[in-house]
Motif scaffolding. Sequence first.
Motif, PDB file in Angstrom:
ATOM      1  N   LYS A  75      12.193 -36.376 -16.316  1.00 37.35           N
ATOM      2  CA  LYS A  75      11.327 -35.457 -17.062  1.00 37.35           C
ATOM      3  C   LYS A  75       9.903 -35.417 -16.502  1.00 37.35           C
ATOM      4  O   LYS A  75       8.927 -35.311 -17.238  1.00 37.35           O
ATOM      5  N   ALA A  76       9.792 -35.483 -15.186  1.00 32.50           N
ATOM      6  CA  ALA A  76       8.481 -35.403 -14.545  1.00 32.50           C
ATOM      7  C   ALA A  76       8.043 -33.953 -14.372  1.00 32.50           C
ATOM      8  O   ALA A  76       6.868 -33.633 -14.503  1.00 32.50           O
ATOM      9  N   TYR A  77       8.985 -33.060 -14.056  1.00 29.67           N
ATOM     10  CA  TYR A  77       8.674 -31.652 -13.843  1.00 29.67           C
ATOM     11  C   TYR A  77       9.961 -30.839 -13.906  1.00 29.67           C
ATOM     12  O   TYR A  77      11.051 -31.385 -13.878  1.00 29.67           O
ATOM     13  N   VAL A  78       9.809 -29.523 -13.970  1.00 26.59           N
ATOM     14  CA  VAL A  78      10.955 -28.619 -13.895  1.00 26.59           C
ATOM     15  C   VAL A  78      10.939 -27.978 -12.509  1.00 26.59           C
ATOM     16  O   VAL A  78       9.915 -27.456 -12.061  1.00 26.59           O
ATOM     17  N   TYR A  79      12.079 -28.057 -11.859  1.00 30.96           N
ATOM     18  CA  TYR A  79      12.257 -27.430 -10.550  1.00 30.96           C
ATOM     19  C   TYR A  79      12.900 -26.069 -10.780  1.00 30.96           C
ATOM     20  O   TYR A  79      13.957 -25.965 -11.408  1.00 30.96           O
ATOM     21  N   ILE A  80      12.239 -25.034 -10.307  1.00 32.50           N
ATOM     22  CA  ILE A  80      12.789 -23.676 -10.403  1.00 32.50           C
ATOM     23  C   ILE A  80      13.575 -23.447  -9.122  1.00 32.50           C
ATOM     24  O   ILE A  80      13.005 -23.198  -8.065  1.00 32.50           O
ATOM     25  N   LEU A  81      14.887 -23.595  -9.212  1.00 38.19           N
ATOM     26  CA  LEU A  81      15.742 -23.511  -8.036  1.00 38.19           C
ATOM     27  C   LEU A  81      15.782 -22.107  -7.456  1.00 38.19           C
ATOM     28  O   LEU A  81      15.773 -21.931  -6.241  1.00 38.19           O
ATOM     29  N   TYR A  82      15.884 -21.127  -8.358  1.00 37.05           N
ATOM     30  CA  TYR A  82      16.099 -19.776  -7.857  1.00 37.05           C
ATOM     31  C   TYR A  82      15.733 -18.764  -8.931  1.00 37.05           C
ATOM     32  O   TYR A  82      16.020 -18.966 -10.112  1.00 37.05           O
ATOM     33  N   LEU A  83      15.116 -17.690  -8.515  1.00 35.95           N
ATOM     34  CA  LEU A  83      14.821 -16.543  -9.372  1.00 35.95           C
ATOM     35  C   LEU A  83      15.276 -15.306  -8.625  1.00 35.95           C
ATOM     36  O   LEU A  83      15.076 -15.197  -7.417  1.00 35.95           O
ATOM     37  N   GLU A  84      15.853 -14.375  -9.352  1.00 40.43           N
ATOM     38  CA  GLU A  84      16.276 -13.135  -8.700  1.00 40.43           C
ATOM     39  C   GLU A  84      16.202 -11.968  -9.669  1.00 40.43           C
ATOM     40  O   GLU A  84      16.648 -12.068 -10.810  1.00 40.43           O
ATOM     41  N   SER A  85      15.654 -10.872  -9.173  1.00 44.93           N
ATOM     42  CA  SER A  85      15.594  -9.623  -9.935  1.00 44.93           C
ATOM     43  C   SER A  85      16.857  -8.813  -9.699  1.00 44.93           C
ATOM     44  O   SER A  85      17.457  -8.872  -8.623  1.00 44.93           O
ATOM     45  N   ALA A  86      17.219  -8.027 -10.694  1.00 41.07           N
ATOM     46  CA  ALA A  86      18.338  -7.095 -10.551  1.00 41.07           C
ATOM     47  C   ALA A  86      18.026  -6.126  -9.412  1.00 41.07           C
ATOM     48  O   ALA A  86      16.860  -5.887  -9.080  1.00 41.07           O
ATOM     49  N   PRO A  87      19.047  -5.542  -8.795  1.00 40.51           N
ATOM     50  CA  PRO A  87      18.831  -4.673  -7.639  1.00 40.51           C
ATOM     51  C   PRO A  87      17.791  -3.566  -7.839  1.00 40.51           C
ATOM     52  O   PRO A  87      17.030  -3.271  -6.916  1.00 40.51           O
ATOM     53  N   ALA A  88      17.700  -2.974  -9.020  1.00 42.81           N
ATOM     54  CA  ALA A  88      16.763  -1.865  -9.245  1.00 42.81           C
ATOM     55  C   ALA A  88      15.299  -2.298  -9.190  1.00 42.81           C
ATOM     56  O   ALA A  88      14.414  -1.454  -9.035  1.00 42.81           O
ATOM     57  N   SER A  89      15.038  -3.600  -9.285  1.00 45.10           N
ATOM     58  CA  SER A  89      13.660  -4.088  -9.247  1.00 45.10           C
ATOM     59  C   SER A  89      13.423  -5.110  -8.146  1.00 45.10           C
ATOM     60  O   SER A  89      12.345  -5.677  -8.048  1.00 45.10           O
ATOM     61  N   ASN A  90      14.418  -5.344  -7.326  1.00 47.57           N
ATOM     62  CA  ASN A  90      14.307  -6.328  -6.250  1.00 47.57           C
ATOM     63  C   ASN A  90      13.710  -5.659  -5.010  1.00 47.57           C
ATOM     64  O   ASN A  90      14.325  -4.776  -4.428  1.00 47.57           O
ATOM     65  N   PRO A  91      12.503  -6.063  -4.588  1.00 45.14           N
ATOM     66  CA  PRO A  91      11.843  -5.385  -3.473  1.00 45.14           C
ATOM     67  C   PRO A  91      12.580  -5.493  -2.139  1.00 45.14           C
ATOM     68  O   PRO A  91      12.326  -4.698  -1.238  1.00 45.14           O
ATOM     69  N   THR A  92      13.500  -6.437  -2.010  1.00 45.68           N
ATOM     70  CA  THR A  92      14.276  -6.501  -0.769  1.00 45.68           C
ATOM     71  C   THR A  92      15.485  -5.575  -0.797  1.00 45.68           C
ATOM     72  O   THR A  92      16.107  -5.344   0.229  1.00 45.68           O
ATOM     73  N   LEU A  93      15.801  -5.013  -1.968  1.00 43.47           N
ATOM     74  CA  LEU A  93      16.954  -4.116  -2.096  1.00 43.47           C
ATOM     75  C   LEU A  93      16.579  -2.671  -2.386  1.00 43.47           C
ATOM     76  O   LEU A  93      17.424  -1.790  -2.253  1.00 43.47           O
ATOM     77  N   THR A  94      15.337  -2.432  -2.796  1.00 43.48           N
ATOM     78  CA  THR A  94      14.929  -1.066  -3.121  1.00 43.48           C
ATOM     79  C   THR A  94      13.467  -0.851  -2.751  1.00 43.48           C
ATOM     80  O   THR A  94      12.656  -1.767  -2.847  1.00 43.48           O
ATOM     81  N   ALA A  95      13.150   0.345  -2.331  1.00 42.45           N
ATOM     82  CA  ALA A  95      11.765   0.660  -1.964  1.00 42.45           C
ATOM     83  C   ALA A  95      10.912   0.937  -3.203  1.00 42.45           C
ATOM     84  O   ALA A  95       9.717   0.673  -3.220  1.00 42.45           O
ATOM     85  N   LYS A  96      11.534   1.481  -4.244  1.00 47.05           N
ATOM     86  CA  LYS A  96      10.807   1.830  -5.467  1.00 47.05           C
ATOM     87  C   LYS A  96      11.379   1.002  -6.625  1.00 47.05           C
ATOM     88  O   LYS A  96      12.479   1.273  -7.110  1.00 47.05           O
TER      89      LYS A  96
END
Length: 176
Positions: A75-96
């Motif tokens: 209980k020293a800290y929380v490790y955020i392993l991974y975060l991901e946005s759905a395709p409609a908001s993921n900048p690597t999958l959509t330009a807008k």
Amino acid sequence: MYFAPFIVRAEHERKVPVVIERATAEDLKATAKAPKWQTDWTSEYLADEKIEKYSLKTKEGNLIALGAYRVMGRKAYVYILYLESAPASNPTLTAKREYYGIGEVMIAFGIKFSIDSGCRGDVLFEAKTPELARHYEKDFHARQVATLNSGGPQRYMLADEDAWNLFEKFLAEEEP
């Protein structure tokens, strides 16, 4: 004070209240369906029972993002392993993108999860790209910490006042 998460709808530049709750099996399965996410959240890597997965959804139930969190070091800290946005908001999958501020609210939730888990609000996470590293340093005042593997992604920590400053953005006087 209540945790009142929100994201910003790109089209109108308006705040959209969201709900963050434990991810369901259906949430995870949705990542393998069209439109496909970058990561299949039903993968063996994310199946570890020590990893707690949360979904971010609009009040209407639309899945916007997923996050994987794990309490570390007695209980020293929380490790955020991974975060991901759905395709409609993921900048690597959509330009807008449909929504903005997703990563910020998911890290703020990690701080809340850390507090709720007895870890004082400390979180550790990695920058997948040099652009994200600069964003974490400039906008969140995250501090770079040692990496586990030479040549691996840059690791960052938010703690103390810097963590509070991000978390505070999502606090409200009244429960939504």
